[in-house]
Design a protein around this motif. Structure first.
Motif, PDB file in Angstrom:
ATOM      1  N   ALA A  58       0.833  -1.199   0.000  1.00  0.00           N
ATOM      2  CA  ALA A  58       0.000   0.000   0.000  1.00  0.00           C
ATOM      3  C   ALA A  58       0.866   1.246   0.000  1.00  0.00           C
ATOM      4  N   TYR A  59       1.876   1.274   0.859  1.00  0.00           N
ATOM      5  CA  TYR A  59       2.771   2.425   0.910  1.00  0.00           C
ATOM      6  C   TYR A  59       3.573   2.543  -0.393  1.00  0.00           C
ATOM      7  N   ARG A  60       3.924   1.406  -0.953  1.00  0.00           N
ATOM      8  CA  ARG A  60       4.670   1.426  -2.208  1.00  0.00           C
ATOM      9  C   ARG A  60       3.823   2.014  -3.335  1.00  0.00           C
ATOM     10  N   CYS A  61       2.563   1.593  -3.414  1.00  0.00           N
ATOM     11  CA  CYS A  61       1.673   2.122  -4.435  1.00  0.00           C
ATOM     12  C   CYS A  61       1.458   3.624  -4.239  1.00  0.00           C
ATOM     13  N   ALA A  62       1.319   4.040  -2.996  1.00  0.00           N
ATOM     14  CA  ALA A  62       1.147   5.469  -2.717  1.00  0.00           C
ATOM     15  C   ALA A  62       2.354   6.267  -3.199  1.00  0.00           C
ATOM     16  N   ALA A  63       3.541   5.739  -2.975  1.00  0.00           N
ATOM     17  CA  ALA A  63       4.755   6.419  -3.430  1.00  0.00           C
ATOM     18  C   ALA A  63       4.783   6.516  -4.949  1.00  0.00           C
ATOM     19  N   MET A  64       4.373   5.456  -5.617  1.00  0.00           N
ATOM     20  CA  MET A  64       4.348   5.460  -7.074  1.00  0.00           C
ATOM     21  C   MET A  64       3.316   6.451  -7.604  1.00  0.00           C
ATOM     22  N   ALA A  65       2.213   6.584  -6.883  1.00  0.00           N
ATOM     23  CA  ALA A  65       1.202   7.567  -7.282  1.00  0.00           C
ATOM     24  C   ALA A  65       1.744   8.986  -7.154  1.00  0.00           C
ATOM     25  N   LEU A  66       2.549   9.226  -6.134  1.00  0.00           N
ATOM     26  CA  LEU A  66       3.180  10.544  -5.987  1.00  0.00           C
ATOM     27  C   LEU A  66       4.082  10.845  -7.182  1.00  0.00           C
ATOM     28  N   ILE A  67       4.826   9.843  -7.620  1.00  0.00           N
ATOM     29  CA  ILE A  67       5.702  10.033  -8.775  1.00  0.00           C
ATOM     30  C   ILE A  67       4.885  10.407 -10.002  1.00  0.00           C
ATOM     31  N   ALA A  68       3.740   9.755 -10.176  1.00  0.00           N
ATOM     32  CA  ALA A  68       2.874  10.055 -11.313  1.00  0.00           C
ATOM     33  C   ALA A  68       2.265  11.450 -11.214  1.00  0.00           C
ATOM     34  N   GLN A  69       2.245  12.012 -10.007  1.00  0.00           N
ATOM     35  CA  GLN A  69       1.754  13.383  -9.811  1.00  0.00           C
ATOM     36  C   GLN A  69       2.867  14.418  -9.966  1.00  0.00           C
ATOM     37  N   ASN A  70       3.996  13.989 -10.527  1.00  0.00           N
ATOM     38  CA  ASN A  70       5.168  14.871 -10.678  1.00  0.00           C
ATOM     39  C   ASN A  70       5.736  15.291  -9.329  1.00  0.00           C
ATOM     40  N   ARG A  71       5.588  14.427  -8.341  1.00  0.00           N
ATOM     41  CA  ARG A  71       6.195  14.629  -7.025  1.00  0.00           C
ATOM     42  C   ARG A  71       7.242  13.532  -6.834  1.00  0.00           C
ATOM     43  N   ALA A  72       8.169  13.478  -7.819  1.00  0.00           N
ATOM     44  CA  ALA A  72       9.106  12.362  -7.878  1.00  0.00           C
ATOM     45  C   ALA A  72      10.017  12.296  -6.666  1.00  0.00           C
ATOM     46  N   GLU A  73      10.489  13.446  -6.186  1.00  0.00           N
ATOM     47  CA  GLU A  73      11.409  13.420  -5.049  1.00  0.00           C
ATOM     48  C   GLU A  73      10.720  12.878  -3.797  1.00  0.00           C
ATOM     49  N   GLU A  74       9.483  13.292  -3.579  1.00  0.00           N
ATOM     50  CA  GLU A  74       8.744  12.790  -2.413  1.00  0.00           C
ATOM     51  C   GLU A  74       8.494  11.294  -2.540  1.00  0.00           C
ATOM     52  N   GLY A  75       8.107  10.854  -3.736  1.00  0.00           N
ATOM     53  CA  GLY A  75       7.902   9.418  -3.946  1.00  0.00           C
ATOM     54  C   GLY A  75       9.183   8.643  -3.752  1.00  0.00           C
ATOM     55  N   ALA A  76      10.299   9.185  -4.235  1.00  0.00           N
ATOM     56  CA  ALA A  76      11.591   8.521  -4.082  1.00  0.00           C
ATOM     57  C   ALA A  76      11.957   8.365  -2.613  1.00  0.00           C
ATOM     58  N   ASN A 103      15.408   5.411  -9.611  1.00  0.00           N
ATOM     59  CA  ASN A 103      14.819   5.920 -10.841  1.00  0.00           C
ATOM     60  C   ASN A 103      13.981   7.168 -10.593  1.00  0.00           C
ATOM     61  N   ALA A 104      13.289   7.190  -9.457  1.00  0.00           N
ATOM     62  CA  ALA A 104      12.491   8.376  -9.129  1.00  0.00           C
ATOM     63  C   ALA A 104      13.391   9.578  -8.854  1.00  0.00           C
ATOM     64  N   TYR A 105      14.517   9.359  -8.171  1.00  0.00           N
ATOM     65  CA  TYR A 105      15.457  10.464  -7.950  1.00  0.00           C
ATOM     66  C   TYR A 105      16.021  10.975  -9.285  1.00  0.00           C
ATOM     67  N   LEU A 106      16.222  10.075 -10.244  1.00  0.00           N
ATOM     68  CA  LEU A 106      16.665  10.520 -11.561  1.00  0.00           C
ATOM     69  C   LEU A 106      15.602  11.404 -12.210  1.00  0.00           C
ATOM     70  N   LEU A 107      14.329  11.005 -12.071  1.00  0.00           N
ATOM     71  CA  LEU A 107      13.251  11.834 -12.595  1.00  0.00           C
ATOM     72  C   LEU A 107      13.233  13.200 -11.929  1.00  0.00           C
ATOM     73  N   ALA A 108      13.594  13.228 -10.655  1.00  0.00           N
ATOM     74  CA  ALA A 108      13.611  14.480  -9.904  1.00  0.00           C
ATOM     75  C   ALA A 108      14.882  15.286 -10.137  1.00  0.00           C
ATOM     76  N   ARG A 109      15.760  14.786 -11.012  1.00  0.00           N
ATOM     77  CA  ARG A 109      17.044  15.450 -11.307  1.00  0.00           C
ATOM     78  C   ARG A 109      17.893  15.570 -10.049  1.00  0.00           C
ATOM     79  N   GLU A 110      17.930  14.466  -9.291  1.00  0.00           N
ATOM     80  CA  GLU A 110      18.745  14.374  -8.077  1.00  0.00           C
ATOM     81  C   GLU A 110      19.735  13.220  -8.255  1.00  0.00           C
ATOM     82  N   PRO A 111      20.736  13.390  -9.115  1.00  0.00           N
ATOM     83  CA  PRO A 111      21.602  12.250  -9.447  1.00  0.00           C
ATOM     84  C   PRO A 111      22.433  11.730  -8.286  1.00  0.00           C
ATOM     85  N   ALA A 112      22.868  12.597  -7.373  1.00  0.00           N
ATOM     86  CA  ALA A 112      23.675  12.124  -6.248  1.00  0.00           C
ATOM     87  C   ALA A 112      22.861  11.200  -5.351  1.00  0.00           C
TER      88      ALA A 112
END
Length: 223
Positions: A58-76, A103-112
């Motif tokens: 459930a928590y994993r799906c919620a995180a993935m939903a955040l990524i789909a909302q363009n909240r990639a860093e929070e989901g990551a 992968n979510a951090y990459l979407l958020a442009r947080e490479p480190a």
């Protein structure tokens, strides 16, 4: 990157028996499928599910939903926290969560941060080399985003040592080598990627960049 691409980044685990209709696995699949229709509602439903049973899925799906909302860093961050909290006796799932977080951090442009969490994933499964190539490729992308092309090339070469003829790894290594002005090696990689995947336009694009680099003596900026 789509939610489906984040769902199963690599085949880490043996195929499991088909889940029953009421299993958490089936509910997770439904939850993830709902993200593409309405990410906000999928997030709300996942959090209700989490409140009901404190399910990791459930928590994993919620995180993935955040990524789909363009909240990639929070989901990551949530995926990374789930991976950190998971017991060491579940290395496959632990590495999957770290891979998704990376992968979510990459979407958020947080490479480190991507590099750090992907290193955790690699450490988790390094005893089983067949599971490493996708993780190494993802970490190479993080290195490249940091313009650390030497380490990017090293990860891609390691991935190709394990899984030869991977067109994506060859294409990315061609770019890494081009940026280090190893133009002939870059051209060889790009040409190999074209041979393996002749219908993939990205392979021709990097080959064109490499040839232009050879002509001018300067790496082509791919951004």
């Amino acid at each position: 990157m789509t939610i489906a691409a984040l769902l199963l980044p690599f085949a880490l685990m043996q195929a499991a028996p088909p889940p029953s209709a009421d299993s958490g696995a089936t509910r997770f699949e439904r939850c993830v499928a709902a993200i593409d229709d309405d990410a906000n509602k999928a997030y709300e439903d996942a959090m209700i599910w989490a409140y009901e049973g404190q399910s990791l899925n459930a928590y994993r799906c919620a995180a993935m939903a955040l990524i789909a909302q363009n909240r990639a860093e929070e989901g990551a961050q949530r995926l990374e926290s789930l991976g950190m909290a998971l017991n060491p006796d579940q290395p496959g799932l632990k590495a999957e969560l770290f891979s998704q977080a990376g992968n979510a951090y990459l979407l958020a442009r947080e490479p480190a941060r991507a590099r750090s969490v992907l290193t955790r994933a690699i450490t988790t499964v390094e005893a089983d080399p067949q599971n490493l190539p996708d993780l190494l490729i993802d970490r190479a992308r993080a290195y490249a985003m940091e313009e650390d092309y030497r380490h990017s090339e090293e990860d891609l070469s390691h991935a190709l040592d394990i899984r030869a003829n991977d067109a994506l790894a060859l294409r990315l290594r061609a770019a890494a080598r081009m940026h280090q002005r190893s133009f002939e090696l870059a051209q060889a990689d790009a040409e190999a990627a074209v041979r393996i995947e002749p219908d993939n336009v990205d392979n021709y694009l990097i080959l064109g960049h490499v040839r232009e680099s050879i002509r001018t003596g300067e790496p082509v900026n791919e951004q």
